[in-house]
Design a protein around this motif. Structure first.
Motif, PDB file in Angstrom:
ATOM      1  N   ASP A 171       0.877  -1.202   0.028  1.00  0.00           N
ATOM      2  CA  ASP A 171      -0.182   0.084  -0.039  1.00  0.00           C
ATOM      3  C   ASP A 171       0.969   1.249   0.025  1.00  0.00           C
ATOM      4  N   TRP A 172       0.201   2.422  -0.427  1.00  0.00           N
ATOM      5  CA  TRP A 172       1.110   3.413  -0.441  1.00  0.00           C
ATOM      6  C   TRP A 172       0.164   4.760   0.024  1.00  0.00           C
ATOM      7  N   TYR A 173       0.902   5.746   0.527  1.00  0.00           N
ATOM      8  CA  TYR A 173       0.242   7.086   0.961  1.00  0.00           C
ATOM      9  C   TYR A 173       0.820   8.138   0.189  1.00  0.00           C
ATOM     10  N   GLY A 195      -3.528   3.948  -2.552  1.00  0.00           N
ATOM     11  CA  GLY A 195      -3.660   2.865  -3.380  1.00  0.00           C
ATOM     12  C   GLY A 195      -2.533   1.740  -3.272  1.00  0.00           C
ATOM     13  N   LEU A 196      -2.033   1.157  -4.150  1.00  0.00           N
ATOM     14  CA  LEU A 196      -1.060   0.086  -4.304  1.00  0.00           C
ATOM     15  C   LEU A 196      -0.179   0.505  -5.334  1.00  0.00           C
ATOM     16  N   LEU A 197       1.122  -0.231  -4.924  1.00  0.00           N
ATOM     17  CA  LEU A 197       2.080  -0.096  -6.129  1.00  0.00           C
ATOM     18  C   LEU A 197       2.783  -1.191  -6.090  1.00  0.00           C
ATOM     19  N   ILE A 198       3.251  -1.789  -7.466  1.00  0.00           N
ATOM     20  CA  ILE A 198       4.007  -2.789  -7.648  1.00  0.00           C
ATOM     21  C   ILE A 198       5.402  -2.159  -8.194  1.00  0.00           C
ATOM     22  N   VAL A 293     -12.035  -2.687  -1.211  1.00  0.00           N
ATOM     23  CA  VAL A 293     -10.945  -3.414  -1.773  1.00  0.00           C
ATOM     24  C   VAL A 293     -10.210  -2.697  -2.900  1.00  0.00           C
ATOM     25  N   SER A 294      -8.922  -2.548  -2.655  1.00  0.00           N
ATOM     26  CA  SER A 294      -7.962  -1.865  -3.661  1.00  0.00           C
ATOM     27  C   SER A 294      -7.140  -2.917  -4.367  1.00  0.00           C
TER      28      SER A 294
END
Length: 556
Positions: A171-173, A195-198, A293-294
């Motif tokens: 997850d990311w802020y 949101g999320l990062l890969i 859900v994200s």
């Protein structure tokens, strides 16, 4: 001309000297050197510019790709305006908590200065990562992958993959890390992640160009770490099977899954074979156990593909039961070698007598009007003098007291005490630690310096009768374990690594607000067999500045 006795003796001596030199050279394990300039920079991981902490201008930071027993030298130049430390998450730092990079072990690297970490990744293999450990800096980037490979002569229980993909997902802020810290300091929370990062990329950037390129019929290794600070994730690959092979430094029984839960701070490796019709497929990560859900996707592309991924994504599992049952399916590969030639199963952890049981229960409450988290009623705070240095210099008075935390949780409603929290563990004793989670949300715990055996978990409170459910044969040796809501998890380990080691919640909001403690494990022999002396380049701060060094450890 023939050689005389003296000439032949001299030649023999020279050959022997060269042979001994060759042995000495071979005995020295390889060195890998890194120079890291850590500075602020602007990136747009969620599509809008934000200030981040970068390493050599990169996010994520450089991958440390090495082999077991390599010597790793990392020279860190701190070019941000805050003190800085890096922790080498889950690497055990045998006999050397001096290098662990937690505030209780080391003085920070001050702005405008540098410090060189000198570590040996001794007798460990697997998938790990590093990150900054002070304050909320972890939420600003500066994390990266550590891949430790087996030495060439140590067999690996699967064929070499066609490629080895690192996957740092979390997850990311978008709020600045200083804002997050200020919110916590003033009694507010950090809220939901943006949101999320890969691998530092959002969904759009993770798909164009494709993140993973494969060829039909070949098998690939994916090293996945949940580097977030708030949420459990489920990972899966559209139309492909995941064969688990490694978890947090242990080879596992190679079960196959459609998807896998990866809790905060956990790392694992799976193999996936490109055995579908050539095309593009989504690698998917989605949040678990939170409302709303994200999801994020990255493209895995077969060579020559001109077919986009199917729009329909495979669903993530639902509920707690699925996750618990998957955990129960994980098994240690007893016949495989890890970093050493002997099989993992030659260590019979279930046959060792437990000498002590420590039950730890988190709690939260207001202290001076501000939210705090605690373990067994004590909310940890870092003193000016690192705990390890105060202990080494015999200067603990006024810095911390041992064992404010007892082996059982206090009565419900007991006021929280804010103080440095250090418990003692007798060297080489076998201890059972039970984590009880009274909260409605999941928690995840990590212990530096060790791997442990997570032998069971269950609902409600732990009792002695709970030991009847323990897996005493082949639970996976690992360093991080989840504790489900209103449930318990039991782990067992031998405290054989002398040093000062942090035990903490991986939910960084809770860690920041005190849900952590340190375990002091000292060797009464003061022997180099058990612990290294303080490195010559160690930084000093607080009470130990100017103090004479204590007598060094010696070879017992």
């Amino acid at each position: 001309m023939t050689a005389g006795p003296k000439m032949r003796a001299g030649a023999a001596t020279a050959v022997l000297a060269l042979a001994l030199l060759a042995v000495a050279v071979r005995a020295e394990d390889p060195y890998l050197f890194f120079d890291w300039k850590v500075a602020y920079g602007t990136k747009s991981p969620m599509g809008t510019p934000q200030k981040m902490i970068l390493i050599n201008g990169e996010f994520p930071g450089p991958t440390i790709n090495c082999t077991s027993n390599n010597n790793i030298i990392v020279n860190v130049f701190n070019q941000i305006d805050q003190p800085l430390l890096f922790t080498w998450y889950a690497f055990q730092q045998r006999k050397a908590s001096w290098q662990d990079g937690m505030p209780g072990d080391m003085c920070p690297i001050l702005p405008g200065t540098n410090f060189t970490y000198k570590m040996q990744f001794k007798d460990q293999i697997g998938t790990f990562f590093y990150y900054p450990s002070i304050g909320m800096q972890r939420a600003a980037g500066a994390y990266g992958l550590i891949s430790i490979h087996s030495r060439p002569l140590i067999p690996v229980p699967f064929d070499p993959p066609a490629d080895d993909f690192g996957v740092l997902v979390g997850d990311w802020y978008t709020k600045d890390h200083t804002v997050l810290a200020k919110n916590l300091d003033t009694g507010k929370g950090i809220g939901r992640p943006a949101g999320l990062l890969i691998n530092g990329k959002n969904e759009k950037d993770a798909s164009n160009p494709p993140m993973f390129n494969v060829e039909e019929g070949k098998t690939y290794r994916f090293r996945v770490c949940n580097v977030g600070i708030k949420t459990t994730l489920n990972v899966r690959i559209q139309g492909h099977v995941l064969k688990l092979v490694e978890m947090e430094g242990s080879h596992t029984v190679q079960n196959e899954y459609d998807s896998m839960d990866v809790h905060i701070g956990q790392c694992l490796s799976f193999l996936s074979t490109a055995n579908q019709k050539p095309g593009d497929y989504f690698f998917i990560a989605s949040t678990r156990f939170i409302k709303g859900v994200s999801t994020i996707t990255a493209v895995m592309r077969y060579k020559g593909s001109n077919t986009p991924p199917a729009a329909k994504l495979p669903d993530a599992p639902d509920g707690w039961a699925w996750s618990i049952n998957q955990w129960r399916s994980f098994r240690w590969n007893l016949t495989a070698s890890a970093a050493r030639p002997n099989p993992q199963g030659s260590y019979h952890y279930g046959q060792i007598n437990i000498t002590r049981t420590i039950k730890l229960s988190p709690s939260r409450g207001k202290v001076d009007g501000k939210e705090r988290y605690a373990l067994n009623g004590v909310s940890h705070t870092d003193p000016e003098t690192p705990l390890k240095l105060a202990e080494y210099f015999n200067a603990t008075k006024g810095v911390f007291e041992y064992n404010l935390v007892t082996d059982t949780p206090p009565k419900e409603g007991t006021p929280i005490k804010v103080a440095p929290s250090v418990i003692t563990a007798e060297h080489r004793t076998y201890i059972e630690i039970v984590f009880e989670n009274p909260e409605k949300s999941i928690d995840t715990f990590h212990l530096d310096g060790y791997a442990f055996f997570a032998c069971s978990m269950g609902p409600g409170l732990w009792t002695v009768e709970s030991r009847k459910t323990y897996n005493l044969l082949d639970t996976v040796s690992r360093h991080t374990i989840q504790v489900y809501p209103r449930s318990w998890t039991a782990v067992m380990l031998t405290f054989d690594n002398a040093g000062m080691w942090n035990l903490r919640s991986n939910l960084w909001e809770r860690y920041y607000l005190g849900e952590q403690l340190y375990v002091s494990c000292t060797s009464p022999a003061r022997s180099l067999r058990d612990e290294y002396n303080m490195p010559d380049n160690s930084l000093r701060c607080g009470k130990v500045v100017g103090m004479p060094l204590p007598p060094p450890y010696t070879i017992a």
